[in-house]
Design an enzyme around this catalytic site. Structure first.
Site, PDB file in Angstrom:
ATOM      1  N   GLU A   1     -14.513 -10.033  18.085  1.00  0.00           N
ATOM      2  CA  GLU A   1     -15.107  -8.749  17.704  1.00  0.00           C
ATOM      3  C   GLU A   1     -16.577  -8.901  17.337  1.00  0.00           C
ATOM      4  O   GLU A   1     -17.380  -8.018  17.605  1.00  0.00           O
ATOM      5  CB  GLU A   1     -14.331  -8.134  16.536  1.00  0.00           C
ATOM      6  CG  GLU A   1     -14.875  -6.787  16.093  1.00  0.00           C
ATOM      7  CD  GLU A   1     -13.885  -5.979  15.288  1.00  0.00           C
ATOM      8  OE1 GLU A   1     -14.334  -5.132  14.509  1.00  0.00           O
ATOM      9  OE2 GLU A   1     -12.656  -6.188  15.429  1.00  0.00           O
ATOM     10  N   LYS A   2     -16.910 -10.043  16.713  1.00  0.00           N
ATOM     11  CA  LYS A   2     -18.286 -10.252  16.250  1.00  0.00           C
ATOM     12  C   LYS A   2     -18.718 -11.679  16.574  1.00  0.00           C
ATOM     13  O   LYS A   2     -17.874 -12.584  16.722  1.00  0.00           O
ATOM     14  CB  LYS A   2     -18.379 -10.014  14.735  1.00  0.00           C
ATOM     15  CG  LYS A   2     -17.981  -8.613  14.296  1.00  0.00           C
ATOM     16  CD  LYS A   2     -18.118  -8.465  12.788  1.00  0.00           C
ATOM     17  CE  LYS A   2     -17.605  -7.108  12.312  1.00  0.00           C
ATOM     18  NZ  LYS A   2     -16.141  -7.017  12.410  1.00  0.00           N
TER      19      LYS A   2
ATOM     20  N   ASP B   1     -10.744  -8.063  15.317  1.00  0.00           N
ATOM     21  CA  ASP B   1     -10.191  -8.096  13.961  1.00  0.00           C
ATOM     22  C   ASP B   1      -8.749  -7.588  14.002  1.00  0.00           C
ATOM     23  O   ASP B   1      -8.426  -6.678  14.780  1.00  0.00           O
ATOM     24  CB  ASP B   1     -11.026  -7.225  13.022  1.00  0.00           C
ATOM     25  CG  ASP B   1     -12.374  -7.857  12.694  1.00  0.00           C
ATOM     26  OD1 ASP B   1     -12.550  -9.053  12.984  1.00  0.00           O
ATOM     27  OD2 ASP B   1     -13.246  -7.155  12.154  1.00  0.00           O
TER      28      ASP B   1
ATOM     29  N   ASP C   1      -6.514  -5.416  13.319  1.00  0.00           N
ATOM     30  CA  ASP C   1      -6.143  -4.071  12.898  1.00  0.00           C
ATOM     31  C   ASP C   1      -6.274  -3.143  14.104  1.00  0.00           C
ATOM     32  O   ASP C   1      -6.598  -3.580  15.206  1.00  0.00           O
ATOM     33  CB  ASP C   1      -7.008  -3.591  11.734  1.00  0.00           C
ATOM     34  CG  ASP C   1      -8.509  -3.716  11.993  1.00  0.00           C
ATOM     35  OD1 ASP C   1      -8.900  -3.706  13.185  1.00  0.00           O
ATOM     36  OD2 ASP C   1      -9.279  -3.821  11.030  1.00  0.00           O
TER      37      ASP C   1
ATOM     38  N   TYR D   1     -10.985 -11.801   4.854  1.00  0.00           N
ATOM     39  CA  TYR D   1     -11.314 -10.565   5.563  1.00  0.00           C
ATOM     40  C   TYR D   1     -11.375  -9.384   4.588  1.00  0.00           C
ATOM     41  O   TYR D   1     -10.426  -9.141   3.841  1.00  0.00           O
ATOM     42  CB  TYR D   1     -10.260 -10.306   6.636  1.00  0.00           C
ATOM     43  CG  TYR D   1     -10.534  -9.115   7.515  1.00  0.00           C
ATOM     44  CD1 TYR D   1     -11.534  -9.151   8.475  1.00  0.00           C
ATOM     45  CD2 TYR D   1      -9.780  -7.951   7.385  1.00  0.00           C
ATOM     46  CE1 TYR D   1     -11.783  -8.063   9.287  1.00  0.00           C
ATOM     47  CE2 TYR D   1     -10.021  -6.854   8.199  1.00  0.00           C
ATOM     48  CZ  TYR D   1     -11.017  -6.914   9.149  1.00  0.00           C
ATOM     49  OH  TYR D   1     -11.271  -5.830   9.943  1.00  0.00           O
TER      50      TYR D   1
ATOM     51  N   ARG E   1     -11.888  -5.882   5.079  1.00  0.00           N
ATOM     52  CA  ARG E   1     -11.460  -4.507   5.384  1.00  0.00           C
ATOM     53  C   ARG E   1      -9.946  -4.394   5.266  1.00  0.00           C
ATOM     54  O   ARG E   1      -9.240  -4.094   6.233  1.00  0.00           O
ATOM     55  CB  ARG E   1     -11.936  -4.105   6.779  1.00  0.00           C
ATOM     56  CG  ARG E   1     -13.456  -4.077   6.919  1.00  0.00           C
ATOM     57  CD  ARG E   1     -13.867  -3.903   8.368  1.00  0.00           C
ATOM     58  NE  ARG E   1     -15.305  -3.982   8.541  1.00  0.00           N
ATOM     59  CZ  ARG E   1     -16.104  -2.935   8.685  1.00  0.00           C
ATOM     60  NH1 ARG E   1     -15.608  -1.723   8.673  1.00  0.00           N
ATOM     61  NH2 ARG E   1     -17.417  -3.096   8.844  1.00  0.00           N
TER      62      ARG E   1
END
Length: 666
Positions: free
Chosen positions: A7-8, A102, A104, A316, A318
């Site tokens: 994702e990043k 991530d 989710d 993490y 979030r």
């Protein structure tokens, strides 16, 4: 070639380090065994604007509504075009794919939509795998890489994110245009943004500000009686069913009370034991940082993200969970050892005094069933506090302190309640004495949610006679509600169910933690500030005249948080694989069409008047005027700084003659 799509960049580099780096390239890394790791930079794709579907949508008109795309269009984000090209070129070379978003809903979708956009073959998509990483340290990543799962297992969760994205677009694009067109007909030039989550959030602030503006303090009177026993003086308050609002009545109650015997009807002391506060979720971290340091919710999120991605010293961020898996118990010793090594810091002393044989209630696998993340805690990486700026150090210290507190004993207090009958009047007092600090050695004392005072009380027996040494009438005033801060607004968003009357929807909103998600609430508040529906003043966050005008004009079913509850119910069904994307979006389109029909026909009135609200004349004040009755007649008063003034003509004008209460059920 196996291609990992993170994702990043920070996650991509951490995965590559575990796989074994051979060469760093522009936008990707070549690893051992022929593996390639590349990454997104957040969302590389975004929903296209309506005009991308048809030129006619460049003009805003009720005649061109509704806008219901048949084939949805995604376009590259401005800052993601170059990286998107790199990711697509690697997808075309790959023989297998691993989604490393991530863990989710959004993380699933973010990578899947890039794979779809790249026109990957069905064979490549069907064979794709999924890796879920919550901790960027090597051991945690290696464990995750050894436990890859089919990406298809998480496709329903990705579909839920897709449904949320498309449904928010359908409501926002259509109703924003409709309301803006209707407003323009009445002389307003503003774009009136309407969103499923943003609008109820703005309503919260508008409602609170109206309550404050309409608030009129009421004088009331309390009666305290003073007693002494065993040389311990204490006071007790008269128990009343209703507030006493007349001073003469209150004074008549204390006549002849002094030096008269009274009877003890209750003296009870109970030992109360309390567990340490749970480790942080993102929301509780944001609330705490807002209260303690005045940090905005996005500021706290960005700091927590930096601690996770850049420094790799927290997990993490979030997450909506406050609990820890029993599987993480094998990390305890190393984490505490790392904290103990932070010489000359409170964290080092607290870690040294921790009892690692203790387990608080945070260790609970049942509370994490189906969850992608655990609470935010320190990782096994030894922190370098000198590398942190002041804000990062404050947030890290808070996270680490909460973790350390889980290995301290329960705090214990003796809570005493005394009731005394004097004639027909009952008096009551409470007191608390701390017996064991326990976890408070680390976290200190929390604010009391009740009125229990930190005071020692004498030991009395039932039916014992005791003299009143004095009695007094205490003058008080009712207090206005407090303006929201970003932290308390966050809490209100999570507790939005209080404003919903339907029991089933109320329960759903509580279950789904209200408006938005841990990852999106900061952005929702930030967008409302950016669009000038909300403004900040010090720590407070307040609504603007534009926000009040919008909320009062909108139909209840647009600003009602129950919409969120209904959608969240169905999104859960999508995530379970029991509802298709097409079925969900079809239902949303039907609701949007009905609302558009009612707005355009006038069945759902869009009541909007042109406000002429004076701004505060004080330099650098963002406040606006509210009318009030002064000694010299009607005038204006700034709702932020309190400056009183008239308008340029010396008249009140037609600003807001009197802000009426917001009719939520309207």
């Amino acid at each position: 070639m196996r291609l990992f799509i993170a994702e990043k960049p920070s996650l991509g580099r951490a995965i590559a380090a575990s796989l074994g780096v051979i060469k760093n390239e522009t936008g990707y890394i070549t690893c051992e065994n022929g593996d390639i790791v590349t990454w997104c930079v957040g969302h590389l794709l975004e929903q296209a604007e309506p005009e991308a579907y048809d030129e006619k949508y460049k003009t805003w008109s009720l005649d061109t509504l509704p806008i219901f795309p048949k084939e949805w269009i995604l376009i590259p984000t401005d800052n993601g075009k170059d990286q998107l090209a790199i990711v697509i070129s690697q997808i075309k070379k790959a023989t297998s794919l691993v989604n490393a978003g991530d863990p989710d809903r959004e993380g699933d979708l973010l990578v899947n939509e890039v794979i779809e956009y790249a026109n990957a073959s069905d064979e490549l998509k069907n064979s794709a795998m999924r890796v879920s990483i919550n901790d960027l340290n090597p051991k945690a990543i290696q464990t995750a890489l050894e436990n890859l799962e089919p990406n298809s297992k998480w496709l329903p969760r990705s579909n839920a994110a897709l449904c949320r994205s498309r449904a928010d677009w359908l409501l926002g694009m259509n109703i924003t245009r409709a309301c803006s067109v209707l407003a323009k007909r009445k002389g307003h030039d503003n774009v009136l943004h309407v969103g499923r989550v943003q609008t109820p959030t703005i309503q919260l602030v508008v409602k609170r500000d109206i309550e404050i503006a309409n608030f009129k303090p009421v004088d009331f009177f309390e009666i305290n009686a003073h007693f002494t026993h065993d040389n311990i003086a204490f006071k007790a308050k008269l128990q009343q069913e209703e507030r006493c609002e007349k001073k003469d009545e209150a004074e008549s109650m204390i006549t002849n009370m002094t030096d008269q015997p009274a009877i003890v009807t209750l003296c009870e002391t109970k030992r109360a034991k309390s567990q340490p506060p749970l480790p942080f979720s993102l929301r509780t971290l944001q609330e705490t940082m807002s209260s303690k340091y005045g940090y905005g919710v996005k500021e706290t999120l960005d700091i927590a993200q930096s601690l996770y991605e850049t420094h790799k010293i927290t997990s993490y961020p979030r997450t909506d969970k406050n609990y820890l898996s029993l599987a993480k118990e094998d990390e305890i010793q190393l984490i505490i050892d790392n904290l103990e090594g932070l010489n000359d810091t409170p964290l080092a002393q607290w870690a040294s005094d921790a009892d690692l044989s203790l387990r608080s209630s945070c260790w609970n696998d049942k509370k994490l069933e189906g969850a992608a993340h655990t609470a935010i805690i320190p990782t096994t990486r030894a922190p370098d506090l000198d590398a942190l700026n002041e804000a990062e150090l404050n947030v890290y210290t808070a996270i680490a302190s909460r973790y350390i507190a889980q290995f301290y004993p329960k705090a214990e207090d003796d809570n005493t309640t005394i009731k005394i009958q004097s004639g027909e009047h009952e008096f009551k007092t409470t007191g608390k004495v701390e017996i064991k600090k326990g976890w408070r050695h680390v976290l200190g004392k929390e604010k009391e949610k009740n009125n229990t005072e930190e005071q020692a009380l004498p030991t009395l027996t039932k039916d014992q006679s005791i003299n009143c040494t004095d009695a007094e009438v205490v003058s008080k005033k009712t207090s206005a509600p407090k303006p929201y801060t970003e932290g308390t607004l966050l809490t209100a968003m999570c507790n939005i169910g209080k404003d919903v009357t339907d029991p089933a929807l109320k329960a759903k909103l509580k279950e789904t933690a209200g408006l938005g998600t841990e990852a999106t609430r900061a952005g929702i508040i930030g967008k409302a500030l950016e669009r000038e529906y909300l403004v900040t003043k010090g720590k407070n966050i307040i609504s603007t005249p534009l926000a009040k005008m919008l909320i009062m004009a909108l139909p209840n079913r647009v600003r009602d948080p129950a919409i969120t509850a209904i959608w969240e119910q169905q999104l859960d069904v999508v995530e379970r694989g029991e509802c298709s994307v097409e079925t969900f979006i079809g239902a949303v389109e039907k609701n949007v069409q009905t609302l558009l029909d009612d707005l355009s026909s006038g069945k759902e009135p869009f009541t909007l008047s042109k406000p002429t609200v004076p701004a505060c004349p004080q330099p650098n004040c963002t406040g606006f005027a509210l009318p009030f009755e002064g000694k010299r007649g009607k005038a204006h008063q700034c709702h932020v700084c309190g400056t009183k003034f008239k308008d340029n003509n010396g008249k009140v004008g037609q600003a807001i003659k009197k802000i009426k209460k917001l009719d939520i059920k309207k």
